[in-house]
Design an enzyme around this catalytic site. Structure first.
Site, mmCIF file in Angstrom:
data_model
loop_
_atom_site.group_PDB
_atom_site.id
_atom_site.type_symbol
_atom_site.label_atom_id
_atom_site.label_comp_id
_atom_site.label_asym_id
_atom_site.label_seq_id
_atom_site.Cartn_x
_atom_site.Cartn_y
_atom_site.Cartn_z
ATOM 1 N N SER A 144 0.704 -1.221 -0.309
ATOM 2 C CA SER A 144 -0.097 0.112 0.191
ATOM 3 C C SER A 144 0.806 1.335 0.055
ATOM 4 O O SER A 144 2.029 1.025 0.364
ATOM 5 C CB SER A 144 -1.034 -0.117 1.249
ATOM 6 O OG SER A 144 -1.541 1.351 1.261
ATOM 7 N N TYR A 168 -2.114 0.423 10.743
ATOM 8 C CA TYR A 168 -2.075 0.206 9.431
ATOM 9 C C TYR A 168 -0.656 0.424 8.848
ATOM 10 O O TYR A 168 -0.244 -0.553 7.716
ATOM 11 C CB TYR A 168 -3.315 0.389 8.611
ATOM 12 C CG TYR A 168 -3.297 0.056 7.293
ATOM 13 C CD1 TYR A 168 -3.802 -1.283 6.996
ATOM 14 C CD2 TYR A 168 -3.539 1.015 6.412
ATOM 15 C CE1 TYR A 168 -3.553 -1.810 5.647
ATOM 16 C CE2 TYR A 168 -3.612 0.640 4.905
ATOM 17 C CZ TYR A 168 -3.681 -0.800 4.660
ATOM 18 O OH TYR A 168 -4.019 -1.353 3.277
#
Length: 246
Positions: free
Chosen positions: A132, A145
């Protein structure tokens, strides 16, 4: 020539399901792995692949996946992942952080360890880890995250070094804003309004097919070509904190 085999984890929805379809269209027999058996069975039937119920954080289930794959594997897409919560560090639930590390980092470890011998045996294996842009930058409320996705990136880069003399390529695809049916909904514990707000006003965010197309492109390069990393964002997103909305 024998049929090329690919494994996609987290194949029950979103980027995983789209990647399974794209790889099947490219001629791979796809082993669709995910926790939700009914979904991967339907997907496998649709694309002529195989379904395996697999929680990547469960060593026994990962071992079963490896047995189902067999002695040779051409492509592994470590897609299973997820984000849970958006609380600041001072208020975060350590269990949410633990869950994110388990699936985004230890899940990649478990599956890669189990399937690496089969990837080597193919003579031209490919590992594509789905990371990501959160593995490159940080933002308020995203510490758990971003830490996990930085871990995904670190594992990928380390594998690239460790496997430099093996017939296995190692890549990471790092998407930015991808509008899928579940990612933000899971992050906000089913709160549809909060999930919708993430993409509100954003013209044309990425969709799962965009990322699946990039993954399939990486997986189908000639054996001497290694795409170390590919960062893919919608035109509207210049950075994590700078997104055009209308």
């Amino acid at each position: 020539m024998s049929t090329r085999i690919a494994v996609v984890t987290g194949a029950s929805s979103g980027i995983g399901a789209a990647t399974a379809r794209h790889l099947a269209e490219a001629g791979f027999e796809v082993v669709c792995a995910a926790r939700r058996t009914d979904r991967v069975e339907a997907l496998a039937a649709e694309i002529g692949g195989r379904a395996v119920a697999c929680d990547v954080t469960d060593a026994a289930q990962v071992a079963t996946l490896a047995e189902e794959v067999g002695p040779r594997l051409d492509v592994l897409v470590n897609n299973a992942g997820g984000a849970f919560g958006l609380a600041p560090v001072a208020e975060s639930d350590p269990d949410d952080w633990r869950r994110m590390y388990d699936v985004n980092v230890l899940g990649v470890l478990n599956v890669t360890q189990a399937l690496l011998p089969a990837l080597v045996a193919s003579g031209a294996g490919v590992i594509v880890n789905v990371g990501s842009t959160a593995g490159r930058l940080v933002y308020e409320g995203g510490a758990g995250y971003t830490a996990a996705k930085h871990g995904t990136k670190a594992v990928t880069q380390t594998l690239r070094l460790e496997l430099f003399d093996q017939p296995v390529r190692v890549s990471e695809v790092a998407p930015g804003m991808v509008h899928t049916e579940e990612f933000s909904l899971v992050r906000f514990d089913g709160d549809q309004a909060k999930a919708d707000a993430v993409y509100a006003g954003v013209p044309d965010p990425l969709v799962a097919d965009d990322v699946a197309d990039a993954i399939t492109w990486i997986a189908t390069r000639p054996p001497h070509v290694n795409i170390d990393e590919l960062v893919i964002k919608p035109r509207a997103q210049a950075a994590q904190h700078k997104v055009h909305r209308v």
